[in-house]
Design an enzyme around this catalytic site. Structure first.
Site, PDB file in Angstrom:
ATOM      1  N   GLU A  77       8.377   4.149  -1.500  1.00  0.00           N
ATOM      2  CA  GLU A  77       8.633   4.364  -0.086  1.00  0.00           C
ATOM      3  C   GLU A  77      10.112   4.083   0.190  1.00  0.00           C
ATOM      4  OE1 GLU A  77       6.415   1.949   2.679  1.00  0.00           O
ATOM      5  OE2 GLU A  77       7.017   3.219   4.356  1.00  0.00           O
ATOM      6  N   GLY A 115      10.181  -6.922   1.785  1.00  0.00           N
ATOM      7  CA  GLY A 115       9.199  -7.987   1.610  1.00  0.00           C
ATOM      8  C   GLY A 115       8.113  -7.631   0.616  1.00  0.00           C
ATOM      9  N   ALA A 116       7.482  -6.483   0.825  1.00  0.00           N
ATOM     10  CA  ALA A 116       6.386  -6.081  -0.035  1.00  0.00           C
ATOM     11  C   ALA A 116       6.041  -4.622   0.232  1.00  0.00           C
ATOM     12  CB  ALA A 116       5.157  -6.957   0.212  1.00  0.00           C
ATOM     13  N   GLU A 147       0.151  -6.097   3.953  1.00  0.00           N
ATOM     14  CA  GLU A 147       0.035  -5.047   2.924  1.00  0.00           C
ATOM     15  C   GLU A 147      -1.425  -4.661   2.710  1.00  0.00           C
ATOM     16  OE1 GLU A 147       2.819  -3.800   2.437  1.00  0.00           O
ATOM     17  OE2 GLU A 147       3.993  -5.527   3.121  1.00  0.00           O
TER      18      GLU A 147
HETATM   19  N1  TRP Z   1       5.968  -0.278   3.727  1.00  0.00           N
HETATM   20  C1  TRP Z   1       6.535  -1.565   3.436  1.00  0.00           C
HETATM   21  C2  TRP Z   1       5.898  -2.520   4.416  1.00  0.00           C
HETATM   22  O1  TRP Z   1       6.247  -2.635   5.521  1.00  0.00           O
HETATM   23  C3  TRP Z   1       8.014  -1.598   3.618  1.00  0.00           C
HETATM   24  C4  TRP Z   1       8.837  -1.392   2.387  1.00  0.00           C
HETATM   25  C5  TRP Z   1       8.732  -2.050   1.220  1.00  0.00           C
HETATM   26  C6  TRP Z   1       9.931  -0.548   2.224  1.00  0.00           C
HETATM   27  N2  TRP Z   1       9.698  -1.651   0.368  1.00  0.00           N
HETATM   28  C7  TRP Z   1      10.449  -0.728   0.949  1.00  0.00           C
HETATM   29  C8  TRP Z   1      10.550   0.361   3.046  1.00  0.00           C
HETATM   30  C9  TRP Z   1      11.554  -0.058   0.481  1.00  0.00           C
HETATM   31  C10 TRP Z   1      11.647   1.051   2.582  1.00  0.00           C
HETATM   32  C11 TRP Z   1      12.142   0.856   1.315  1.00  0.00           C
HETATM   33  O2  TRP Z   1       4.951  -3.130   4.152  1.00  0.00           O
HETATM   34 ZN    ZN Z   2       4.250  -2.316   6.500  1.00  0.00          ZN
END
Ligand code: TRP
Ligand code: ZN
Length: 902
Positions: A125, A265-266, A302
């Site tokens: 992502e 974060g994750a 998550e």
């Molecule tokens: N979807 C992730 C969250 O909010 C966010 C995220 C994690 C993210 N790693 C990333 C977004 C790297 C952009 C790039 O839980």
């Molecule tokens: Zn998220």
């Protein structure tokens, strides 16, 4: 790195994909220097789209072979696109096979496939999958994935990917393989693989529905002892989503893997969540109460994405808040439900609102302001913002309030009935919540409510009250307005739920009866402001009331009301709404701070300090009363007795002199420290822990208050020359049984500038030199120190040369550079501009390694145009210097271009 100047992507340009990819069969031969990726897809034309070429996206890939239905084909490379024009006609699926290689060991961006401490990880992502293979890398293309991983067994004994392990075994030359199959279709951004030397804490669970699942938390071998809290948090999350929303785990196996190199974060990859170690690893000796709470909330976040994000995903990245706002709302509710008591829930709410107001309100007033559903972006990574996440969660919370708790659960059910397995929009979500509650104010005003998604900026609600004693009537007029934001000069009225109550002068809640109502109802209600202005007439009001407005922070707005100090003191002492009780104290202190900042008769001495009492006696007494209150929770007291942050104070001003803000806030802190010395000493003694460490709301609240007391006592000691409290603090630092107490003591010494800080820091480093997450705290504390005004920058520069500093590691970079540039305004904004020069150098240095992290740092000067001189000109020059660099990433370029346009 990136060629040319990227242009903006527009929301209204959205078009469905020209092709669908139904299935993907990936084979990886993992090698850090050169990983080979064979990608076999089943592709078909989207008959709803006009016939056109297939344009697959790829970045930093070496293309070796392209086959269509097993035969070679012609292709072109145009920038990041692989263009295939000679494809079979008609709607029938065809096989497309692409063979590429990439270099994970060289990937410092941490997007795509990379190596961290000898282990392979992916981060896809938002647009990282294209760095692994050519693909329609967009969330509305959902495919079935099958993955074959091959690697050296000695170096990479564990091979993980999404879904179920269907086969594994030995190969020649010391290699082995594992084949994974994901039973659910997914967009490419949810793909993940992990390969390396890892061990797992395992847990078998049986759901309420009777299904068995295997849960795993994978970490490096030495870290297994720190995974219990993450596993408990995962089990609690699974139980909570079933109980509150009827959403069950849809996989036989659910894995969490921790890595120390991570941009955020994750990440919620289907069945294989990848986490920053910061949000997984905890032991009482190494993690603070805040760390424990964050782990619970991020593990929840998550996990909750498994439904809100994964089962129903986003049609395009403009809809990011569809999954993020909703999932933050869900994790906030989870944490509140876990906290239990009404006052512990209120504490969590106050903490969440504090984040919104100190981080999102400035964003909404600055050059990066954007709606919860943006209209345009250059680099999507720049839009993982507090607006998308935190304001997005408030927009969901308002829907929750407008339809009620049961109604919201009904709405969620309808949302999944309609959209399971689809990629949808924010409109689809709000529509489902409204349709499930046709008589609600949300359904009544749905189109207007959706302005929360389309209009940026923080609305102001002005409240004017008038009491007519003879008629026993209280008239309250609420009116709304919203300032212009970039690209949005005029705003239309929002739908604003305002929860409110009335108190009498003694603080007793009054029953509410509006004009035309036969009898008085309850003592609280939610009125919905839809027009520019609304007048409410309360009848049978027997004495001048004190209004308690926007209870629980029922909307993400600024409430302007001309409260008298007496009224605020009444609310602070008596409001039945804990949020507003806290808010009254904050308003009182903010008022004092703002007046003192503007008052030219209050001057700073040669040391930059203001040696004058600024808080009136009544406010000090009120703070003492809260601190000593027999019923209030310690956690709540700690929040009330903490002054608004420098950045929150700065946001209230039209022109900001950061040194002045710092000096005034420090003077207020010192006065609270000195005038409540005996009370702080009492609070410290009274809130000592007994028994085993537990990170629950009550015990962590007690430690938080004791920690604040210690910080105040050390601050007072500096002024009085007392050596007893610093000595006690050092002693506590040495013998502390948990990291919360130990770190609070260390912080008290550092922040008060006591000479014991140096031996304490040295001792702390020696104790924890092998624990990266604890070292991050050690770095962050020094870079964030509010002591030694002008001397922090030299210390920060020295920290960059420390053998334990590694700029490629985002956690470490954040702990030093961000702690100084983004979290220490009093040290960062220097009259000699050296802080800004440092910032510009670090932005450029980071940009060459990791544009996502660099762009976050670039935002530290977002609010430059509000600064007073000489800061303003110097800050602008620093931004211009960054912008003048030739080969900036799109990430940083977008941030600095927008800043300069402010
Ligand atoms: N979807 C992730 C969250 O909010 C966010 C995220 C994690 C993210 N790693 C990333 C977004 C790297 C952009 C790039 O839980
Ligand atoms: Zn998220």
């Amino acid at each position: 790195m990136k060629e040319g100047q990227a242009k903006a992507i527009e929301r209204l340009d959205y078009a469905p994909p020209a092709f669908w990819i139904d299935s993907v069969d990936l084979t990886f031969d993992l090698d850090p220097a050169k990983t080979r990726v064979l990608n076999k897809m089943q592709v078909r034309r989207n008959s709803a789209a006009a016939p056109q070429a297939l344009r697959l996206l790829g970045q930093e890939l070496n293309l070796a072979r392209v086959l269509v239905n097993g035969a070679g084909t012609s292709f072109k490379i145009e920038g990041d696109e692989l263009v295939l024009e000679n494809l079979p006609e008609g709607d029938a699926p065809f096989a497309l096979e692409i063979f590429t290689t990439c270099a994970p060991a060289k990937n410092t961006q941490l997007s795509g496939l990379y190596v961290s401490q000898g282990t392979f990880f992916t981060q896809c992502e938002a647009e990282g999958f294209r760095r692994i293979t050519y693909f329609l890398d967009r969330p509305d293309v959902m495919a079935s994935y099958q993955v074959l991983l091959r690697a050296s067994k000695a170096d990479y004994p564990v091979l993980l990917s999404n879904g179920n392990l269907v086969e594994s075994g030995e190969l020649d030359d010391g290699r082995h393989f594992a084949r994974w199959q994901d039973p659910h279709k997914k967009p490419s951004y949810l793909f993940a693989l992990v390969a390396g030397k890892l061990v797992a804490r395992e847990q078998q669970i049986t759901s309420r529905a009777g299904n068995k699942h295997l849960l795993q938390v994978w970490v490096r071998p030495g870290d297994l002892g720190k995974t219990e809290h993450a596993m408990n948090s995962l089990m609690a999350s699974i139980a909570w989503d079933e109980a509150r929303f009827g959403l069950t785990l849809d996989l036989e196996r659910f894995m969490i893997v921790a890595t120390s190199d991570f941009n955020m974060g994750a990440m919620e990859n289907k069945g294989l969540n990848i986490f920053n170690t910061k949000y997984v690893l905890a032991s009482e000796a190494t993690a603070t109460d805040t760390d424990f709470a964050n782990i619970e909330s991020v593990v929840g976040h998550e996990y909750f994405h498994n439904w809100t994000g994964n089962r129903v995903t986003c049609r395009d990245w403009f809809q990011l808040s569809l999954k993020e706002g909703l999932t933050v709302f869900r994790d906030q509710e989870f944490s509140q439900d876990m906290a239990g008591s009404p006052s512990a829930r209120a504490v969590k709410r106050i903490e969440d609102v504090r984040v919104l107001r100190t981080a999102q309100f400035p964003e909404d007033a600055g050059p990066m302001a954007h709606p919860v559903r943006p209209d345009s972006y250059v680099e999507i990574n720049n839009f993982y913002t507090v607006t998308i996440y935190e304001k997005g969660a408030e927009v969901v919370r308002m829907q929750h309030r407008l339809v009620g708790r049961e109604g919201f659960a009904r709405g969620m059910k309808l949302y999944f009935e309609r959209h399971d397995g689809q990629a949808v929009t924010c409109d689809d979500f709000a529509q489902a919540i409204a349709d499930a509650n046709p008589a609600s104010p949300l359904a009544l005003h749905l189109e207007q409510f959706k302005r929360w998604y389309s209009q940026a900026g923080t609305p102001h609600v002005k409240a004017v009250g008038q009491y007519d004693a003879d008629a026993g009537r209280y008239t309250l007029t609420l009116s709304q307005s919203c300032a212009a934001t970039p690209g949005q000069p005029n705003k239309l009225p929002f739908v604003i739920p305002v929860a409110l109550g009335l108190l009498d002068a003694q603080g007793k809640a009054l029953p509410l009866q509006l004009d035309g109502e036969a009898t008085a109802g309850s003592t609280e209600r939610t009125v919905v402001l839809t027009e520019e202005s609304l007048t409410l007439g309360f009848v049978n009001v027997t004495s001048q009331p004190v209004p308690s407005l926007l209870r629980g922070f029922s909307a993400p707005v600024v409430l302007d009301h001309d409260y008298s100090d007496t009224e605020l003191l009444t609310l602070l002492a008596h409001d039945g709404d804990a949020f507003n009780r806290w808010e009254a104290g904050q308003r009182l202190m903010l008022r004092i701070a703002i007046n003192a900042i503007a008052d030219s008769t209050i001057t700073e001495g040669a040391n930059g300090q203001i040696d004058q009492n600024l808080l009136p006696d009544a406010l000090v007494q009120a703070m003492r009363a809260v601190l000593r209150h027999p019923q209030l929770d310690a956690a709540f007291k700690e929040l009330v007795l903490t002054l608004p942050s420098e950045s929150y104070i700065a946001e209230q001003l039209t022109q900001v002199d950061p040194q002045r803000v710092h000096a005034v806030r420090e003077a207020l802190r010192l006065q609270l420290a000195l005038s409540l010395q005996a009370d702080w000493a009492w609070a410290w003694d009274e809130h000592q822990a007994s028994g085993a460490y537990r990170p629950d709301a009550t015990s962590s609240g007690r430690r938080a208050l004791a920690g604040l007391a210690l910080a105040m006592l050390c601050l007072a000691a500096r002024a009085t020359g007392d050596e007893v409290w610093p000595g006690k603090t050092y002693q506590r630092f040495k013998i502390a049984a948990n990291m919360t107490d130990r770190f609070n003591a260390l912080s008290a010494l550092v922040m008060s500038g006591h000479e014991l800080a140096q031996p304490a820091l040295a001792r702390f480093h020696a104790l924890f030199k092998d624990d990266a997450l604890v070292l991050d705290k050690w770095f962050a504390l020094q870079a964030g120190s509010t002591d030694r005004g002008g001397n922090v920058l030299p210390a920060v520069k020295a920290l960059l040369k420390h053998p334990d500093f590694h700029i490629k590691n985002p956690n470490r970079a954040r702990s030093v550079i961000f702690s100084y540039c983004s979290a220490n305004p009093g040290a960062f904004h220097r009259r000699d501009a050296a802080g800004y020069v440092f910032w510009a150098e670090r932005v450029l240095e980071l940009d060459a390694l990791n544009p996502q992290v660099a762009a976050r740092l670039a935002r530290a000067l977002d609010r430059w145009s509000k600064l007073a001189e000489p800061y303003r000109t110097a800050a602008r020059e620093a931004i211009a210097r960054v912008a003048a660099k030739a080969d900036l990433s799109n990430d940083v370029r977008e941030v600095v271009t927008r800043a300069l346009a402010d």
